[in-house]
Scaffold this motif. Structure first.
Motif, PDB file in Angstrom:
ATOM      1  N   SER A 346       0.913  -1.178   0.017  1.00  0.00           N
ATOM      2  CA  SER A 346      -0.206   0.025  -0.035  1.00  0.00           C
ATOM      3  C   SER A 346       0.707   1.155  -0.037  1.00  0.00           C
ATOM      4  O   SER A 346       1.799   1.281   0.871  1.00  0.00           O
ATOM      5  CB  SER A 346      -0.961  -0.043   1.196  1.00  0.00           C
ATOM      6  N   HIS A 348      -0.848   4.253   0.528  1.00  0.00           N
ATOM      7  CA  HIS A 348      -1.765   5.032   1.212  1.00  0.00           C
ATOM      8  C   HIS A 348      -0.930   5.803   2.165  1.00  0.00           C
ATOM      9  O   HIS A 348      -0.169   5.328   3.000  1.00  0.00           O
ATOM     10  CB  HIS A 348      -2.909   4.395   1.844  1.00  0.00           C
ATOM     11  N   SER A 350      -0.599   7.410   5.740  1.00  0.00           N
ATOM     12  CA  SER A 350      -1.145   6.814   6.975  1.00  0.00           C
ATOM     13  C   SER A 350      -0.184   7.456   8.159  1.00  0.00           C
ATOM     14  O   SER A 350       0.848   7.575   7.830  1.00  0.00           O
ATOM     15  CB  SER A 350      -1.671   5.625   7.066  1.00  0.00           C
ATOM     16  N   LEU A 377      -8.106   2.741   8.959  1.00  0.00           N
ATOM     17  CA  LEU A 377      -7.387   1.955   7.803  1.00  0.00           C
ATOM     18  C   LEU A 377      -8.182   0.682   7.267  1.00  0.00           C
ATOM     19  O   LEU A 377      -7.480   0.074   6.444  1.00  0.00           O
ATOM     20  CB  LEU A 377      -5.828   1.732   8.261  1.00  0.00           C
ATOM     21  N   GLU A 380      -8.440   0.022   3.440  1.00  0.00           N
ATOM     22  CA  GLU A 380      -7.300  -0.190   2.883  1.00  0.00           C
ATOM     23  C   GLU A 380      -6.800  -1.635   3.053  1.00  0.00           C
ATOM     24  O   GLU A 380      -6.027  -2.265   2.126  1.00  0.00           O
ATOM     25  CB  GLU A 380      -6.312   0.766   3.319  1.00  0.00           C
ATOM     26  N   LYS A 385     -10.130  -0.426  -1.365  1.00  0.00           N
ATOM     27  CA  LYS A 385      -9.201   1.007  -1.946  1.00  0.00           C
ATOM     28  C   LYS A 385     -10.329   1.958  -1.956  1.00  0.00           C
ATOM     29  O   LYS A 385      -9.902   2.979  -1.529  1.00  0.00           O
ATOM     30  CB  LYS A 385      -8.190   0.812  -2.843  1.00  0.00           C
ATOM     31  N   GLN A 388     -11.545   3.825   1.131  1.00  0.00           N
ATOM     32  CA  GLN A 388     -10.727   4.418   1.938  1.00  0.00           C
ATOM     33  C   GLN A 388     -10.805   5.866   1.926  1.00  0.00           C
ATOM     34  O   GLN A 388     -10.395   6.447   0.967  1.00  0.00           O
ATOM     35  CB  GLN A 388      -9.151   3.880   1.913  1.00  0.00           C
ATOM     36  N   LYS A 390      -9.154   9.693   2.909  1.00  0.00           N
ATOM     37  CA  LYS A 390      -7.734  10.095   3.179  1.00  0.00           C
ATOM     38  C   LYS A 390      -7.767  11.264   3.692  1.00  0.00           C
ATOM     39  O   LYS A 390      -8.604  12.027   3.891  1.00  0.00           O
ATOM     40  CB  LYS A 390      -7.279  10.286   1.465  1.00  0.00           C
TER      41      LYS A 390
END
Length: 478
Positions: A346, A348, A350, A377, A380, A385, A388, A390
């Motif tokens: 991932s 992503h 975070s 999370l 994710e 996805k 998810q 952000k």
């Protein structure tokens, strides 16, 4: 026909009683949650993150069996505020703890407030057993009302203060609220029981004790924080490889072993070996498939601030006490058999403050505090996805000798702002090493992040954005 029906029923009953434990979810739908935190481990210190010299087979296997994150950030660039962000879901613009003990305006330490809700408080409400084993580091100064049992944990074994955790042969740990004296330990001579081993053995005992209950175990290990020392058996695999020797100071605050490189590698491999024991224990107890495991580090590395033999940060700039990527971007691996796709990766963006809402969603509850900065999370992790959420941005501040420093990341752009200095603007998508300051070329983006910086924090009388007195700097230099 009835005769055969009865026979089938009998066979099924026998199978049920003789099936492997892993076929039965003892905890129903609530997963066990284990959060493992290393101390000062670099982004590049694991094989799955590019390390070539230090062997970490168990964590590398965990990565192949779960998800590895490439854009995960610690709560801070030093331990105390980082751990506070993890437990409370607040970033450093809103947390009550924003610095290590003496780096407050008054010089007195600031701990978690009695009313602050931690992830342990949340999980305890829905039947979880909760424990922290290892380094607490949030009971500095007057510890009344600031021990783990005051913040939602049922059980504690470990160091209560972070300075004590600098020594692997310290003679007094705490079990719950009471001192646990290790009479044979002498930290100055490095004699007695290696405290890391005590914590790992306690973790093994804990999961066995609580195997029939949903549990949350926060395993806060101290490896590989200075001081650098480890039993000889962990150094032996690295001693005859022709590595350059790095002489360590053995007589200062940190009672290091004489040679640093083999010790550093041995410490990390010992941690990896012992985590392998924990992973095997979960399988043996039949609860591996109903346990989600998180692994990370509290901030960037300190050992390699002089040379780069291990390349502990890979391509990242800086290390511990920096707000460059090397100080705050950390390894993050999550494994949940049957739920997280093996070998997944991932990108992503975070951070530590996402753990509290993540744990809550895994437990089937909503965080009671609606004002935290964290975002769950779970989408994710579970491969959803598109669902998810952000972050609009991530924010950090740091205020020790070279401070104050602020940093903010919004998508691919990152601003590092020092009180005495020019703004630094980086595009992390093309410059992960933060080598090209684009502040002059990208004035529009610079102004956008500077404006955001002004709204990203709340004022805090204990942690104002001012330089600290010289006397205070000396107090906090260790």
């Amino acid at each position: 026909m009835p005769k055969y029906t009865h026979l089938i029923i009998i066979i099924l009953i026998i199978c049920c009683f003789n099936c492997k434990p892993s076929a039965i979810k003892k905890n129903g739908e609530k997963p066990n949650i284990i959060f493992i935190m290393a101390d000062d481990l670099g982004y590049g210190d694991l094989g799955c993150y590019g390390q070539t010299k230090i062997k970490t087979p168990n964590l590398d296997k965990m990565a192949t069996e779960g998800m590895i994150f490439t854009n995960h950030y610690s709560g801070s660039t030093v331990c105390m505020p980082s751990r506070a962000s993890l437990l409370t879901g607040y970033d450093q613009g809103h947390a009550s703890v924003r610095g290590n003990p003496v780096w407050t305006q008054s010089g007195d330490p600031v701990n978690l407030k009695p009313y602050e809700v931690t992830v342990a408080n949340e999980l305890k409400k829905v039947g979880y057993k909760t424990a922290v084993i290892g380094k607490w580091g949030l009971s500095e100064g007057d510890t009344n009302g600031n021990m783990p049992l005051d913040h939602g944990f049922d059980y504690f074994l470990g160091y209560k203060k972070h300075g004590e955790a600098h020594h692997y042969y310290w003679n007094t740990l705490y079990r719950n609220n009471d001192p646990l004296v290790l009479k044979e330990n002498n930290y100055a001579l490095k004699e007695g029981k290696y405290t890391h081993d005590i914590f790992v053995n306690e973790a093994l005992s804990y999961v066995e004790r609580e195997q029939d209950n949903p549990f949350f175990l926060y395993l806060a290990l101290t490896i590989p924080h200075l001081e650098l020392t480890v039993p000889k058996d962990s150094k032996e695999p690295y001693e005859n490889l022709g590595w350059p020797k790095r002489k360590m100071n053995t007589t200062g605050h940190y009672k290091n072993d004489e040679e640093g490189n083999t010790t550093y590698a041995g410490m990390i491999s010992r941690m990896d070996r012992d985590l392998g024991k924990l992973f095997e224990k979960l399988k043996k107890l039949g609860i591996d498939d109903n346990t989600i495991i998180f692994f990370t580090s509290d901030n960037g590395p300190e050992y390699e601030s002089i040379d780069k033999f291990f390349n502990s940060n890979g391509d990242l700039k800086g290390g511990k006490r920096d707000l460059y990527e090397g100080g705050i971007r950390v390894p993050f691996i999550v494994k949940y058999p049957g739920k997280i796709a093996p070998g997944s990766k991932s990108n992503h963006i975070s951070a530590f403050w996402d753990f509290l809402p993540t744990a809550c969603e895994l437990a089937g509850i909503t965080p009671s505090n609606k004002n935290i900065n964290g975002i769950s999370l779970v989408p994710e992790l579970m491969g959803r996805k598109a669902d998810q959420k952000k972050h609009d941005y991530l924010y950090w501040e740091f205020n020790e000798k070279q401070g104050p420093i602020q940093a903010i990341r919004k998508n691919d752009w990152k601003l590092v702002w020092k009180l005495e200095g020019k703004p630094e603007l980086y595009n992390l998508s093309t410059d992960i090493g933060e080598t090209k300051n684009l502040a002059l070329q990208e004035s529009e983006k610079l102004n956008e992040l500077l404006a955001l910086l002004k709204t990203a924090r709340t004022e805090n009388k204990d942690f104002p954005l001012t330089t600290r007195p010289v006397a205070l700097q000396r107090r906090g230099s260790k």
